[in-house]
Design a protein around this motif. Structure first.
Motif, short mmCIF file in Angstrom:
data_model
loop_
_atom_site.label_atom_id
_atom_site.label_comp_id
_atom_site.label_asym_id
_atom_site.label_seq_id
_atom_site.Cartn_x
_atom_site.Cartn_y
_atom_site.Cartn_z
N ILE A 185 0.91 -1.12 -0.29
CA ILE A 185 -0.36 -0.27 -0.41
C ILE A 185 1.28 1.00 0.00
O ILE A 185 1.63 1.40 0.66
CB ILE A 185 -1.42 0.17 1.11
N LEU A 186 0.74 1.83 -0.98
CA LEU A 186 1.12 3.38 -1.00
C LEU A 186 0.74 4.12 -0.22
O LEU A 186 1.32 5.22 -0.07
CB LEU A 186 1.71 3.60 -2.30
N GLY A 187 -0.15 4.28 -0.41
CA GLY A 187 -1.39 5.52 0.38
C GLY A 187 -3.10 5.72 0.22
O GLY A 187 -3.27 4.16 -0.84
N TYR A 188 -3.58 6.26 0.34
CA TYR A 188 -5.05 6.29 0.68
C TYR A 188 -4.93 7.75 -0.27
O TYR A 188 -4.29 8.66 0.15
CB TYR A 188 -6.02 6.08 1.82
N LYS A 271 8.73 18.87 -18.58
CA LYS A 271 10.28 19.39 -17.66
C LYS A 271 10.79 18.07 -17.17
O LYS A 271 11.99 17.27 -17.07
CB LYS A 271 10.24 20.20 -17.01
N GLU A 272 9.48 16.89 -16.92
CA GLU A 272 9.86 15.88 -16.11
C GLU A 272 8.63 14.61 -16.79
O GLU A 272 7.72 14.50 -16.76
CB GLU A 272 9.56 15.75 -14.88
N PRO A 273 9.05 14.65 -18.01
CA PRO A 273 8.16 13.28 -18.69
C PRO A 273 8.10 12.12 -17.87
O PRO A 273 7.38 11.59 -18.34
CB PRO A 273 9.73 12.53 -19.61
N LEU A 275 7.22 11.57 -15.27
CA LEU A 275 5.42 12.00 -15.23
C LEU A 275 4.71 10.91 -16.08
O LEU A 275 3.23 10.70 -15.42
CB LEU A 275 5.38 13.60 -15.14
N MET A 325 -3.73 3.62 -3.30
CA MET A 325 -2.17 3.83 -4.10
C MET A 325 -1.24 2.61 -4.14
O MET A 325 -1.74 2.10 -2.53
CB MET A 325 -2.10 4.94 -3.81
N LEU A 337 9.41 5.06 -6.42
CA LEU A 337 9.61 6.90 -6.42
C LEU A 337 8.66 6.32 -8.11
O LEU A 337 7.92 7.99 -8.33
CB LEU A 337 10.67 6.97 -7.23
N LEU A 340 5.51 6.37 -7.15
CA LEU A 340 4.73 8.08 -6.61
C LEU A 340 4.61 9.24 -7.65
O LEU A 340 3.66 10.24 -7.11
CB LEU A 340 5.59 8.32 -5.69
N ARG A 341 5.43 9.03 -8.32
CA ARG A 341 5.24 10.40 -9.83
C ARG A 341 4.24 10.67 -10.32
O ARG A 341 3.78 11.59 -10.48
CB ARG A 341 6.40 10.27 -10.08
N ALA A 343 1.27 8.60 -9.76
CA ALA A 343 0.51 9.34 -8.93
C ALA A 343 0.17 11.06 -8.56
O ALA A 343 -1.12 11.13 -8.58
CB ALA A 343 0.55 8.75 -7.43
N ASN A 344 1.18 11.49 -9.54
CA ASN A 344 0.64 13.15 -9.95
C ASN A 344 -1.15 13.04 -10.41
O ASN A 344 -1.71 13.87 -10.80
CB ASN A 344 1.38 13.41 -9.97
N GLY A 350 -5.43 15.00 -9.56
CA GLY A 350 -4.59 14.03 -10.70
C GLY A 350 -5.04 14.59 -11.58
O GLY A 350 -5.92 15.10 -12.21
#
Lengths: 417, 163
Positions: A185-188, A271-273, A275, A325, A337, A340-341, A343-344, A350
């Protein structure tokens, strides 16, 4: 009056607005859907790994405890004391050997059995319960529980079909795909939307809206209706899988379909592909797999973000979306990681989902005053309800309504299924 | 003021208060370029539900592990995302210096954000706590790491504009 005559068509291509707003419909949904012959998603075995671990959740409006017993078995119990109807377990999660109601300290085991009642024999022979009081008949009500590789479902009806039959082969395969390895579980995250819950259930089955409402998808080339994809349902058409294959279209095709101005730039302009960059994890090429299980669960893969959503009705005018998540227990840190990115992309904030909250709120608000008017559900054609291997379609919404009508006892004679 | 950790003289305190005052005001005015300039060149920005924070779960509602993601999110807000038409009002409590870590000051501040819709109806949208690492960079105070721990983790409607 809720009856079969409310439907203007027999193919559910018109849905009267009243079904989003009538308290009568809400009550009947609670009784015949959530307390009826359906399986509701409860949570994950990974959330209660140890004996005594519990989480509290809901099946429709009914509060439920999910816990792991000392022998490792998972039980789901209606979270309501047999004595005064009070909520027994008030915490969201924890670990306990028993569940004690604070009101009069009636105490239940992890299997729901009523273990003890204070002053059962009274004090000095006075008061207390009649000696004939049947402890065994006053436990916490148990749900039937079944698991698909750690995804827990429960039902309040004893004679419902087995979970695997309820899901059907295509949905079962999707769940087994998502839960092919142990999850972590990464989070809620949670969202309270001022709209009827069915507007959200429809939204997750609506392939047509995705690339139009969620402009980010098209702008950054993450997901477009020009990709190879479609919708796949169970035999009864109550569940749906919305799917798409990564890199299965071209920028030229997308620009022709959407207009060059809308496909402004591909993901490389971010800038952060990372994502949005899809890292293929499986033999299949799916980068979108959204599995809606009737009535209220959604299993989601969008690129490398993985989640389960529970649609929790909160009265006729509000719904909570409770999202868990996920990653896999054996993910290397850099893949965690990455998830988690990404998850944006999903949840209340979202980049490709925040719009849903607004879209269904404005649908709820504007439809309220005119309950005999209807929505139009005809993308991909009216008539027969069937799978489609294209994306500009909302046919699975008609499947949802067909099963809804059957369960509520308002299915018109001669209606499609 | 010297490069590195901000001091705790009265003047440094005022600089800290100014930073937080600007932070809220610039979001409320939708001046996101100026808002981004309050962050250090290398920075992080996370919005994490309280229920994840207290359980040590890493997932956030917004997860910007570098300036690039933060700038992408602001660009998406301007170019792609659709959301409830509203204005924000940040009420930020006094920042509290709670310690130092390397060249950074650890600072906490509580906040409330109210949202007002087009018809003038205001609702409390969120309360929470900023848990920040603040550094001196290019002669001014900047957010090196901003962690927004969200009390109101049952997010009303949706979360588009930064908190």
């Amino acid at each position: 009056m809720l009856n079969a005559a409310i439907w203007p068509t027999l193919d559910y291509s018109r849905v009267p607005y009243r079904l989003y707003h009538d308290p009568e419909a809400y009550q009947r949904e609670q009784e015949r859907i959530f307390r009826g012959p359906t399986w509701s998603f409860l949570g994950l075995e990974a959330e209660v790994p140890n004996p005594g671990d519990f989480r509290t959740t809901y099946v429709g409006d009914t509060p439920v405890i999910v816990n792991r017993d000392t022998d490792g078995a998972i039980h789901a119990l209606v979270n309501r004391c047999a004595h005064r109807g009070a909520m027994v377990r008030r915490e969201m999660s924890g670990n306990a050997g028993e569940h004690t109601c604070i009101y009069h300290q009636w105490c239940y085991g992890l299997d729901g059995k009523l273990n003890s009642i204070p002053f059962r024999r009274g004090i000095r022979g006075q008061g207390g319960l009649d000696p004939g009081f049947d402890m065994a008949a006053h436990g916490l009500r148990k749900l039937r529980v079944a698991s698909v590789d750690g995804a827990l479902f429960g039902t309040l009806v004893d004679d419902v079909e087995p979970l695997e039959d309820y899901l059907g082969a295509p949905v079962l395969a999707q769940l087994r795909r998502l839960f092919e390895r142990p999850v972590t579980i990464l989070g809620y995250n949670r969202q309270r939307i001022r709209a009827n819950w069915k507007l959200y259930a429809e939204n997750t089955r609506d392939n047509y809206h995705a690339s139009l409402l969620h402009e980010f998808l098209v702008t950054f080339g993450l997901d477009r209706s020009t990709q190879v994809g479609g919708v796949k349902m169970d035999a009864r058409h109550r569940h749906n899988i919305t799917w798409a294959e990564a890199e299965s279209d071209t920028a030229e095709l997308a620009q022709e379909a959407y207009g060059a101005a809308r496909v402004r730039s591909n993901y490389l302009s971010l800038k952060e592909p990372e994502l949005v960059r899809f890292r293929r994890e499986r033999a299949d090429p799916l980068n979108i797999a959204i599995t809606s299980v009737f009535p209220s669960a959604v299993f989601v893969q969008i690129s490398n973000s993985l989640a389960v959503r529970q649609i929790r009705p909160r009265g006729v005018d509000e719904v909570e979306i409770f999202q868990t998540m996920l990653g896999y227990a054996d993910d290397p840190p850099e893949l965690t990681l990455h998830r988690l990115r990404q998850a944006n992309l999903v949840g209340p904030a979202g980049l490709v989902s925040m719009e849903d909250g607004e879209a269904i709120e404005i649908a709820h608000r504007a439809s309220k005053p005119d309950r005999d008017s209807t929505t139009v559900i005809e993308l991909g054609g009216a008539g027969v309800i069937s799978d489609r291997d294209y994306r500009v379609t909302d046919v699975p919404l008609r499947g949802f309504w067909s099963y809804y009508a059957e369960l509520l006892g308002i299915e018109p004679a001669g209606a499609v299924r | 003021m010297t490069e590195g950790a901000p001091g705790s003289s009265a003047r440094d305190r005022f600089a800290l208060y100014d930073l937080f005052a600007a932070y809220g005001a610039l979001i409320d005015a939708a001046e996101f370029d100026a808002w981004l300039a309050l962050f250090a060149a290398a920075c992080t920005y996370h919005i994490v539900p309280q229920e994840n924070y207290e359980r040590g779960l890493p997932a956030g509602l917004v997860y910007c592990d570098g300036r690039a993601v933060l700038e992408d999110r602001i660009r998406a807000l301007r170019e792609a995302n659709k959301y409830n038409i509203h204005t924000d009002r940040h009420l930020i409590g006094l920042p509290r210096l709670i310690g130092e870590k390397g060249a950074a000051k650890l600072v906490e501040a509580p906040f409330a954000v109210y949202q007002t819709d087009q018809e003038g109806e205001t609702r409390l949208f969120a309360t929470g706590l900023y848990r920040d690492r603040i550094v001196v960079e290019a002669g001014g105070l900047k957010f090196r790491d901003k962690l927004v721990v969200l009390d109101t983790f049952a997010v009303p409607s949706l979360l588009a504009t930064p908190l």
